[in-house]
Design a protein around this motif. Structure first.
Motif, short mmCIF file in Angstrom:
data_model
loop_
_atom_site.label_atom_id
_atom_site.label_comp_id
_atom_site.label_asym_id
_atom_site.label_seq_id
_atom_site.Cartn_x
_atom_site.Cartn_y
_atom_site.Cartn_z
N LYS A 207 -8.48 -1.74 -11.83
CA LYS A 207 -8.42 -2.38 -10.51
C LYS A 207 -7.69 -3.71 -10.63
CE LYS A 207 -11.23 -3.02 -6.39
NZ LYS A 207 -10.58 -4.23 -5.92
N LEU A 208 -6.85 -3.98 -9.64
CA LEU A 208 -6.01 -5.17 -9.66
C LEU A 208 -6.38 -6.07 -8.48
CD1 LEU A 208 -3.55 -6.56 -11.05
CD2 LEU A 208 -2.11 -5.35 -9.41
N GLY A 209 -6.91 -7.24 -8.77
CA GLY A 209 -7.24 -8.19 -7.73
C GLY A 209 -8.41 -7.76 -6.87
N SER A 210 -8.70 -8.58 -5.85
CA SER A 210 -9.86 -8.33 -4.98
C SER A 210 -9.46 -8.05 -3.54
CB SER A 210 -10.78 -9.56 -5.02
OG SER A 210 -10.11 -10.72 -4.52
N VAL A 211 -8.17 -8.05 -3.24
CA VAL A 211 -7.70 -7.93 -1.86
C VAL A 211 -7.36 -6.47 -1.55
CG1 VAL A 211 -5.96 -8.68 -0.20
CG2 VAL A 211 -6.78 -10.27 -1.95
N PRO A 212 -7.94 -5.90 -0.50
CA PRO A 212 -7.57 -4.53 -0.10
C PRO A 212 -6.14 -4.51 0.46
CG PRO A 212 -9.68 -5.19 0.85
CD PRO A 212 -9.04 -6.43 0.33
N LEU A 213 -5.31 -3.58 -0.02
CA LEU A 213 -3.94 -3.46 0.45
C LEU A 213 -3.62 -2.00 0.76
CD1 LEU A 213 -2.08 -5.75 -2.16
CD2 LEU A 213 -2.79 -6.37 0.16
N LYS A 214 -2.77 -1.80 1.77
CA LYS A 214 -2.33 -0.44 2.10
C LYS A 214 -1.03 -0.07 1.41
CE LYS A 214 0.19 -1.72 6.34
NZ LYS A 214 0.33 -1.45 7.79
N HIS A 215 -0.29 -1.08 0.94
CA HIS A 215 1.01 -0.85 0.31
C HIS A 215 1.24 -1.94 -0.73
CE1 HIS A 215 5.20 0.75 0.33
NE2 HIS A 215 5.47 -0.46 -0.12
N VAL A 216 1.72 -1.55 -1.91
CA VAL A 216 1.98 -2.52 -2.97
C VAL A 216 3.33 -2.19 -3.61
CG1 VAL A 216 0.77 -1.15 -4.75
CG2 VAL A 216 0.96 -3.64 -5.00
N SER A 217 4.04 -3.24 -4.06
CA SER A 217 5.37 -3.06 -4.66
C SER A 217 5.51 -3.98 -5.86
CB SER A 217 6.46 -3.38 -3.62
OG SER A 217 7.74 -3.25 -4.18
N ALA A 218 6.13 -3.46 -6.92
CA ALA A 218 6.37 -4.23 -8.14
C ALA A 218 7.85 -4.19 -8.48
CB ALA A 218 5.55 -3.67 -9.30
N GLY A 219 8.40 -5.33 -8.89
CA GLY A 219 9.82 -5.38 -9.24
C GLY A 219 10.21 -6.74 -9.74
N PRO A 220 11.52 -7.03 -9.76
CA PRO A 220 12.01 -8.33 -10.25
C PRO A 220 11.41 -9.52 -9.51
CG PRO A 220 13.81 -6.77 -10.12
CD PRO A 220 12.64 -6.09 -9.49
N ALA A 221 11.02 -9.34 -8.25
CA ALA A 221 10.43 -10.43 -7.48
C ALA A 221 8.94 -10.59 -7.73
CB ALA A 221 10.67 -10.22 -5.98
N GLY A 222 8.38 -9.77 -8.61
CA GLY A 222 6.96 -9.85 -8.89
C GLY A 222 6.22 -8.71 -8.21
N MET A 223 4.96 -8.94 -7.90
CA MET A 223 4.12 -7.94 -7.26
C MET A 223 3.72 -8.43 -5.87
SD MET A 223 0.87 -6.01 -9.03
CE MET A 223 1.53 -6.53 -10.62
N TRP A 224 4.06 -7.63 -4.86
CA TRP A 224 3.80 -7.98 -3.47
C TRP A 224 3.09 -6.82 -2.78
CZ3 TRP A 224 6.03 -12.46 -0.84
CH2 TRP A 224 6.72 -13.32 -1.70
N GLY A 225 2.41 -7.11 -1.68
CA GLY A 225 1.75 -6.05 -0.94
C GLY A 225 1.44 -6.49 0.48
N VAL A 226 0.96 -5.53 1.28
CA VAL A 226 0.54 -5.82 2.66
C VAL A 226 -0.80 -5.13 2.91
CG1 VAL A 226 2.87 -6.16 3.56
CG2 VAL A 226 1.88 -3.87 3.56
N ASN A 227 -1.62 -5.75 3.77
CA ASN A 227 -2.91 -5.14 4.09
C ASN A 227 -2.84 -4.44 5.44
OD1 ASN A 227 -3.12 -7.14 6.04
ND2 ASN A 227 -4.80 -8.23 5.05
#
Length: 257
Positions: A60-80
């Motif tokens: 499990k990664l972090g404590s924030v529920p997300l519906k979409h997550v993305s990893a790449g050169p810009a780091g790790m981003w997501g939206v809830n």
């Protein structure tokens, strides 16, 4: 448990017959969406939990529920589910205020792109994307056009609109300016660009295609090549020579060719 094991053995056999050799990857119950980039593999499940793959185990990664997550050169981003944008740092996701997005992509050359619920297209340049380390307000650029899904890689960015038409452009990582939109053939509901530039789409029937003929001279490629699978695909992502798939049934596959 025996029935599940038998299904996965059969799945391994069926998905190794069409140019790609696929095996059942480490499984996580109710997998919904997956992204791979910069050597990281991350996913969300149907309960909006976020996980990352280490070895053969999902953690499990972090404590924030997300519906979409993305990893790449810009780091790790997501939206809830409220379309709030988050970035991962110091062990958890923190909100990036200033814009609400339904989908975000960190796979470009440092820039972050995404689309709103009304299908407007937005970009955060690489300088801003890398500079934010904690909760803060960011000023996003708005790009011309409308898309429902958008993904970037080293050779350009690809998107699909609400009519399932597929478009290509180049987005500057420095200032988010674009080269103009080129409509390609085909139809899709999702598109993902690997960090090496390979491009895959999934259509409304769960069929998977790869764009071939991509080069420096023809960055938009020439032909969509159908990849036949025995099961409909929900999501695809590619990184470091490996194609990751989530089937409509939530099974995670790892494929090479």
């Amino acid at each position: 448990m025996k029935a599940v094991s038998t299904f996965l053995v059969l799945l391994n056999f069926l998905t190794s017959c069409y140019g790609w050799t696929c095996t059942a990857a480490p499984q996580q119950l109710d997998a919904a969406q997956l992204d791979a980039g910069e050597g990281m593999v991350v996913m969300t499940d149907k309960l909006s939990n976020v996980f990352f793959l280490s070895g053969s185990t999902w953690f499990k990664l972090g404590s924030v529920p997300l519906k979409h997550v993305s990893a790449g050169p810009a780091g790790m981003w997501g939206v809830n589910h409220n379309d709030t944008v988050f970035k991962f740092a110091a062990g958890d996701f923190f909100p990036v205020l200033g814009l609400e997005l339904k989908q975000v992509d960190a796979g470009g050359e440092g820039q972050v792109v995404g689309v709103k619920a009304v299908n407007s297209i937005h970009c955060l340049d690489a300088g801003k994307a890398s500079s934010i380390k904690q909760q803060g307000l960011m000023n996003w650029n708005t790009l011309e056009g409308q898309l429902m899904y958008f993904s970037c890689g080293p050779n350009g960015c690809w998107g699909v609109n609400s009519m399932q038409k597929i478009y290509f452009t180049k987005v500057s990582s420095n200032n988010c300016s674009i080269s103009g939109w080129t409509k390609t053939d085909g139809a899709a509901v999702k598109v993902e660009v690997g960090t090496d530039g390979r491009v895959f789409v999934v259509n409304s029937s769960g069929a998977l295609f790869e764009r071939t003929g991509i080069s420096d001279i023809v960055p938009q490629g020439t032909v969509w090549s159908y990849i036949s699978f025995c099961l409909p695909i929900r999501h695809a992502s590619y990184d470091l020579g490996r194609l990751w798939l989530v089937t409509e049934g939530g099974v995670i596959l790892s494929c090479t060719n």
